[in-house]
Design a protein around this motif. Structure first.
Motif, PDB file in Angstrom:
ATOM      1  N   GLU A  64     -24.164  30.653 -15.847  1.00  0.00           N
ATOM      2  CA  GLU A  64     -24.533  30.312 -14.254  1.00  0.00           C
ATOM      3  C   GLU A  64     -23.712  29.428 -13.830  1.00  0.00           C
ATOM      4  O   GLU A  64     -23.901  28.124 -13.935  1.00  0.00           O
ATOM      5  CB  GLU A  64     -26.089  30.058 -14.047  1.00  0.00           C
ATOM      6  N   GLY A  66     -23.687  27.833 -10.645  1.00  0.00           N
ATOM      7  CA  GLY A  66     -24.246  26.738 -10.012  1.00  0.00           C
ATOM      8  C   GLY A  66     -24.649  25.741 -11.132  1.00  0.00           C
ATOM      9  O   GLY A  66     -24.402  24.621 -10.861  1.00  0.00           O
ATOM     10  N   GLN A  70     -23.005  21.901 -11.196  1.00  0.00           N
ATOM     11  CA  GLN A  70     -23.862  20.815 -11.142  1.00  0.00           C
ATOM     12  C   GLN A  70     -23.771  19.758 -12.459  1.00  0.00           C
ATOM     13  O   GLN A  70     -23.502  18.600 -12.340  1.00  0.00           O
ATOM     14  CB  GLN A  70     -25.281  21.000 -11.007  1.00  0.00           C
ATOM     15  N   LEU A  92     -27.261  19.816  -2.864  1.00  0.00           N
ATOM     16  CA  LEU A  92     -27.892  20.913  -3.536  1.00  0.00           C
ATOM     17  C   LEU A  92     -28.150  22.132  -2.785  1.00  0.00           C
ATOM     18  O   LEU A  92     -28.231  23.395  -3.346  1.00  0.00           O
ATOM     19  CB  LEU A  92     -29.196  20.325  -4.044  1.00  0.00           C
ATOM     20  N   GLU A  93     -28.526  21.946  -1.293  1.00  0.00           N
ATOM     21  CA  GLU A  93     -28.692  23.019  -0.543  1.00  0.00           C
ATOM     22  C   GLU A  93     -27.548  23.787  -0.347  1.00  0.00           C
ATOM     23  O   GLU A  93     -27.613  25.105  -0.622  1.00  0.00           O
ATOM     24  CB  GLU A  93     -29.093  22.461   1.036  1.00  0.00           C
ATOM     25  N   TRP A  94     -26.300  23.328  -0.377  1.00  0.00           N
ATOM     26  CA  TRP A  94     -25.098  24.139  -0.248  1.00  0.00           C
ATOM     27  C   TRP A  94     -24.553  24.850  -1.487  1.00  0.00           C
ATOM     28  O   TRP A  94     -24.311  26.038  -1.535  1.00  0.00           O
ATOM     29  CB  TRP A  94     -23.896  23.413   0.370  1.00  0.00           C
ATOM     30  N   LEU A  95     -25.094  24.109  -2.648  1.00  0.00           N
ATOM     31  CA  LEU A  95     -24.978  24.907  -3.709  1.00  0.00           C
ATOM     32  C   LEU A  95     -25.663  26.204  -3.860  1.00  0.00           C
ATOM     33  O   LEU A  95     -25.234  27.404  -4.082  1.00  0.00           O
ATOM     34  CB  LEU A  95     -25.351  24.062  -5.122  1.00  0.00           C
ATOM     35  N   SER A  96     -26.872  26.219  -3.509  1.00  0.00           N
ATOM     36  CA  SER A  96     -27.837  27.464  -3.342  1.00  0.00           C
ATOM     37  C   SER A  96     -27.312  28.239  -2.374  1.00  0.00           C
ATOM     38  O   SER A  96     -27.400  29.491  -2.578  1.00  0.00           O
ATOM     39  CB  SER A  96     -29.219  26.894  -3.064  1.00  0.00           C
ATOM     40  N   PHE A  97     -26.816  27.833  -1.164  1.00  0.00           N
ATOM     41  CA  PHE A  97     -26.549  28.644  -0.075  1.00  0.00           C
ATOM     42  C   PHE A  97     -25.390  29.588  -0.500  1.00  0.00           C
ATOM     43  O   PHE A  97     -25.348  30.737  -0.181  1.00  0.00           O
ATOM     44  CB  PHE A  97     -26.326  27.643   1.165  1.00  0.00           C
ATOM     45  N   GLU A  99     -24.679  30.716  -3.294  1.00  0.00           N
ATOM     46  CA  GLU A  99     -24.966  31.591  -4.225  1.00  0.00           C
ATOM     47  C   GLU A  99     -25.823  32.849  -3.529  1.00  0.00           C
ATOM     48  O   GLU A  99     -25.708  33.918  -3.518  1.00  0.00           O
ATOM     49  CB  GLU A  99     -25.988  31.094  -5.554  1.00  0.00           C
ATOM     50  N   THR A 100     -26.649  32.223  -2.336  1.00  0.00           N
ATOM     51  CA  THR A 100     -27.370  33.277  -1.509  1.00  0.00           C
ATOM     52  C   THR A 100     -26.389  34.248  -0.947  1.00  0.00           C
ATOM     53  O   THR A 100     -26.556  35.549  -0.828  1.00  0.00           O
ATOM     54  CB  THR A 100     -28.034  32.710  -0.243  1.00  0.00           C
ATOM     55  N   ASN A 103     -24.579  36.784  -3.346  1.00  0.00           N
ATOM     56  CA  ASN A 103     -25.313  37.718  -3.579  1.00  0.00           C
ATOM     57  C   ASN A 103     -25.401  39.012  -2.785  1.00  0.00           C
ATOM     58  O   ASN A 103     -25.245  39.979  -3.225  1.00  0.00           O
ATOM     59  CB  ASN A 103     -26.781  37.453  -3.852  1.00  0.00           C
TER      60      ASN A 103
END
Length: 215
Positions: A64, A66, A70, A92-97, A99-100, A103
Protein backbone atom coordinates in the motif's frame (compact mmCIF):
# COMPACT_ATOMS: atom_id res chain seq x y z
CA UNK A 1 19.14 -3.45 0.33
CA UNK A 2 15.84 -1.66 -0.32
CA UNK A 3 13.81 -3.33 -3.11
CA UNK A 4 10.84 -1.67 -4.80
CA UNK A 5 8.40 -3.90 -6.67
CA UNK A 6 7.29 -1.63 -9.48
CA UNK A 7 5.14 -1.23 -12.59
CA UNK A 8 6.01 1.74 -14.86
CA UNK A 9 3.39 4.49 -14.73
CA UNK A 10 1.59 2.99 -11.73
CA UNK A 11 1.19 4.02 -8.09
CA UNK A 12 4.68 2.68 -7.42
CA UNK A 13 6.05 5.76 -9.19
CA UNK A 14 5.09 7.88 -6.17
CA UNK A 15 7.21 5.64 -3.95
CA UNK A 16 10.14 5.56 -6.36
CA UNK A 17 10.11 9.36 -6.56
CA UNK A 18 10.13 9.68 -2.77
CA UNK A 19 12.97 7.15 -2.47
CA UNK A 20 14.97 9.29 -4.90
CA UNK A 21 14.19 12.44 -2.92
CA UNK A 22 15.43 10.69 0.22
CA UNK A 23 18.58 9.39 -1.45
CA UNK A 24 17.67 5.78 -0.62
CA UNK A 25 19.69 3.24 -2.63
CA UNK A 26 17.02 1.05 -4.21
CA UNK A 27 16.84 -1.99 -6.44
CA UNK A 28 13.85 -1.91 -8.77
CA UNK A 29 12.08 -5.13 -9.71
CA UNK A 30 9.60 -4.59 -12.52
CA UNK A 31 6.37 -6.55 -12.90
CA UNK A 32 3.69 -6.63 -15.61
CA UNK A 33 0.13 -5.42 -15.09
CA UNK A 34 -1.24 -7.60 -17.87
CA UNK A 35 0.83 -10.79 -17.82
CA UNK A 36 -0.65 -12.35 -14.72
CA UNK A 37 2.53 -11.73 -12.72
CA UNK A 38 0.73 -9.91 -9.92
CA UNK A 39 -1.53 -12.93 -9.31
CA UNK A 40 1.45 -15.25 -8.84
CA UNK A 41 2.14 -16.81 -5.42
CA UNK A 42 5.54 -15.11 -5.48
CA UNK A 43 4.03 -11.64 -5.69
CA UNK A 44 1.06 -12.42 -3.43
CA UNK A 45 3.58 -13.26 -0.71
CA UNK A 46 4.70 -9.64 -0.94
CA UNK A 47 1.33 -7.94 -1.49
CA UNK A 48 -1.68 -10.08 -0.48
CA UNK A 49 -4.14 -8.40 -2.86
CA UNK A 50 -1.68 -8.56 -5.75
CA UNK A 51 -1.31 -4.79 -5.94
CA UNK A 52 1.71 -2.67 -6.80
CA UNK A 53 3.78 -1.39 -5.06
CA UNK A 54 5.48 -3.46 -2.42
CA UNK A 55 8.65 -2.31 -0.70
CA UNK A 56 11.22 -4.53 0.98
CA UNK A 57 12.98 -2.30 3.49
CA UNK A 58 14.45 -2.48 6.99
CA UNK A 59 13.97 -6.26 7.11
CA UNK A 60 10.26 -6.22 6.29
CA UNK A 61 7.83 -5.92 3.38
CA UNK A 62 5.34 -3.04 3.24
CA UNK A 63 2.45 -2.87 0.76
CA UNK A 64 0.00 0.00 0.00
CA UNK A 65 1.70 3.13 -1.31
CA UNK A 66 0.19 5.48 1.27
CA UNK A 67 1.51 3.34 4.11
CA UNK A 68 4.92 3.15 2.42
CA UNK A 69 5.10 6.93 1.99
CA UNK A 70 4.15 7.54 5.61
CA UNK A 71 6.64 4.92 6.85
CA UNK A 72 9.48 6.43 4.83
CA UNK A 73 8.85 9.92 6.18
CA UNK A 74 8.62 8.67 9.76
CA UNK A 75 11.73 6.47 9.68
CA UNK A 76 13.86 8.84 7.61
CA UNK A 77 12.53 11.94 9.43
CA UNK A 78 12.33 13.98 6.24
CA UNK A 79 9.80 15.57 3.89
CA UNK A 80 6.84 15.51 6.30
CA UNK A 81 5.66 17.63 9.21
CA UNK A 82 6.24 15.88 12.51
CA UNK A 83 3.26 14.56 14.52
CA UNK A 84 1.82 17.32 16.67
CA UNK A 85 2.90 20.15 14.36
CA UNK A 86 0.47 22.53 12.70
CA UNK A 87 0.72 21.05 9.19
CA UNK A 88 0.53 17.37 10.16
CA UNK A 89 -3.22 17.09 9.60
CA UNK A 90 -2.95 18.76 6.18
CA UNK A 91 -0.13 16.38 5.24
CA UNK A 92 -2.26 13.33 6.09
CA UNK A 93 -5.26 14.83 4.28
CA UNK A 94 -3.27 15.21 1.05
CA UNK A 95 -1.93 11.66 1.29
CA UNK A 96 -5.51 10.39 1.40
CA UNK A 97 -6.74 12.87 -1.22
CA UNK A 98 -4.09 11.59 -3.65
CA UNK A 99 -5.46 8.06 -3.28
CA UNK A 100 -9.07 9.25 -3.68
CA UNK A 101 -8.07 10.85 -6.97
CA UNK A 102 -5.96 7.84 -7.97
CA UNK A 103 -8.99 5.55 -7.65
CA UNK A 104 -10.86 7.73 -10.13
CA UNK A 105 -7.87 7.66 -12.48
CA UNK A 106 -7.67 3.89 -12.16
CA UNK A 107 -11.29 3.56 -13.27
CA UNK A 108 -10.62 5.78 -16.28
CA UNK A 109 -7.46 3.84 -17.14
CA UNK A 110 -9.39 0.57 -17.07
CA UNK A 111 -12.10 1.86 -19.39
CA UNK A 112 -9.93 3.86 -21.80
CA UNK A 113 -6.90 1.56 -22.01
CA UNK A 114 -7.35 -1.93 -20.63
CA UNK A 115 -10.99 -2.96 -21.07
CA UNK A 116 -11.54 -5.05 -24.20
CA UNK A 117 -13.55 -5.26 -26.34
CA UNK A 118 -14.33 -1.54 -26.45
CA UNK A 119 -18.03 -2.40 -26.50
CA UNK A 120 -17.62 -3.50 -22.87
CA UNK A 121 -16.99 0.10 -21.84
CA UNK A 122 -19.64 1.98 -19.87
CA UNK A 123 -19.82 5.45 -21.39
CA UNK A 124 -22.06 6.80 -18.59
CA UNK A 125 -19.52 5.57 -16.02
CA UNK A 126 -16.61 7.06 -17.97
CA UNK A 127 -18.46 10.38 -18.14
CA UNK A 128 -19.21 10.32 -14.43
CA UNK A 129 -15.64 9.47 -13.46
CA UNK A 130 -14.30 12.24 -15.71
CA UNK A 131 -16.56 14.73 -13.95
CA UNK A 132 -15.45 13.41 -10.55
CA UNK A 133 -11.81 13.78 -11.61
CA UNK A 134 -12.44 17.38 -12.65
CA UNK A 135 -13.94 18.12 -9.22
CA UNK A 136 -10.78 16.87 -7.47
CA UNK A 137 -8.65 18.92 -9.85
CA UNK A 138 -10.72 22.04 -9.17
CA UNK A 139 -10.12 21.56 -5.43
CA UNK A 140 -6.39 21.30 -6.05
CA UNK A 141 -6.43 24.34 -8.33
CA UNK A 142 -8.06 26.43 -5.61
CA UNK A 143 -5.58 25.21 -3.00
CA UNK A 144 -2.47 25.70 -5.16
CA UNK A 145 -3.33 29.17 -6.39
CA UNK A 146 -0.68 31.48 -4.96
CA UNK A 147 1.53 28.72 -3.57
CA UNK A 148 4.28 26.45 -4.89
CA UNK A 149 3.54 23.21 -3.01
CA UNK A 150 0.69 21.47 -1.22
CA UNK A 151 2.21 22.42 2.15
CA UNK A 152 4.38 25.42 2.98
CA UNK A 153 7.38 23.54 1.56
CA UNK A 154 7.86 20.61 -0.81
CA UNK A 155 6.97 17.37 0.99
CA UNK A 156 6.12 13.73 0.51
CA UNK A 157 2.52 14.87 0.01
CA UNK A 158 3.60 16.20 -3.39
CA UNK A 159 5.34 12.89 -4.14
CA UNK A 160 2.11 11.04 -3.36
CA UNK A 161 0.69 12.58 -6.55
CA UNK A 162 3.48 11.12 -8.69
CA UNK A 163 1.09 8.68 -10.39
CA UNK A 164 -1.69 11.26 -10.66
CA UNK A 165 0.43 13.99 -12.27
CA UNK A 166 1.02 12.02 -15.45
CA UNK A 167 -2.59 10.85 -15.61
CA UNK A 168 -5.01 13.64 -14.73
CA UNK A 169 -4.45 15.80 -17.81
CA UNK A 170 -4.88 12.72 -20.05
CA UNK A 171 -8.62 12.90 -19.31
CA UNK A 172 -9.34 16.54 -18.36
CA UNK A 173 -7.96 19.43 -20.48
CA UNK A 174 -5.40 21.76 -18.91
CA UNK A 175 -7.46 24.85 -19.73
CA UNK A 176 -8.73 26.37 -16.51
CA UNK A 177 -6.01 24.81 -14.35
CA UNK A 178 -3.03 27.20 -14.45
CA UNK A 179 -1.96 26.68 -10.83
CA UNK A 180 -2.30 22.90 -11.05
CA UNK A 181 -0.34 22.86 -14.32
CA UNK A 182 2.42 25.02 -12.83
CA UNK A 183 2.68 22.81 -9.74
CA UNK A 184 2.91 19.71 -11.94
CA UNK A 185 5.67 21.31 -14.02
CA UNK A 186 7.63 22.30 -10.88
CA UNK A 187 7.32 18.82 -9.44
CA UNK A 188 8.29 17.02 -12.63
CA UNK A 189 11.31 19.29 -13.06
CA UNK A 190 12.81 18.17 -9.73
CA UNK A 191 15.98 16.14 -10.31
CA UNK A 192 14.70 13.32 -8.09
CA UNK A 193 11.52 13.05 -10.14
CA UNK A 194 13.49 12.95 -13.36
CA UNK A 195 15.72 10.21 -11.96
CA UNK A 196 12.64 8.24 -10.94
CA UNK A 197 11.24 8.48 -14.46
CA UNK A 198 14.58 7.43 -15.96
CA UNK A 199 14.94 4.45 -13.62
CA UNK A 200 11.29 3.45 -13.46
CA UNK A 201 10.38 3.33 -17.12
CA UNK A 202 7.98 5.03 -19.49
CA UNK A 203 4.39 6.06 -18.93
CA UNK A 204 1.65 3.56 -19.73
CA UNK A 205 -0.14 6.08 -21.95
CA UNK A 206 0.00 5.78 -25.73
CA UNK A 207 -1.60 9.18 -26.42
CA UNK A 208 -1.61 12.62 -24.87
CA UNK A 209 -5.36 12.89 -24.37
CA UNK A 210 -8.26 10.42 -24.24
CA UNK A 211 -11.60 11.73 -25.46
CA UNK A 212 -14.81 10.35 -24.07
CA UNK A 213 -16.38 7.96 -26.60
CA UNK A 214 -19.75 8.76 -28.12
CA UNK A 215 -22.66 6.98 -26.59
Amino acid sequence: MTILHHVPGSRSHRVLWLLEELGEETEIRTWSLTGGDLRSPEFRALSPAGRIPALQIDGQVIFESGAIVQYLTETRARLAPAPGTAERAAFLEWLSFAETQANILQALNIHHIFLRPESARSVPLMTLETKRLAVTMQAMEAHLTGRDWLLDEFSAADCMFGFNMDAMFRFVPRAGFPALSAWTARAQARPAHQRAVEKGGASMYAQDFYELPDG
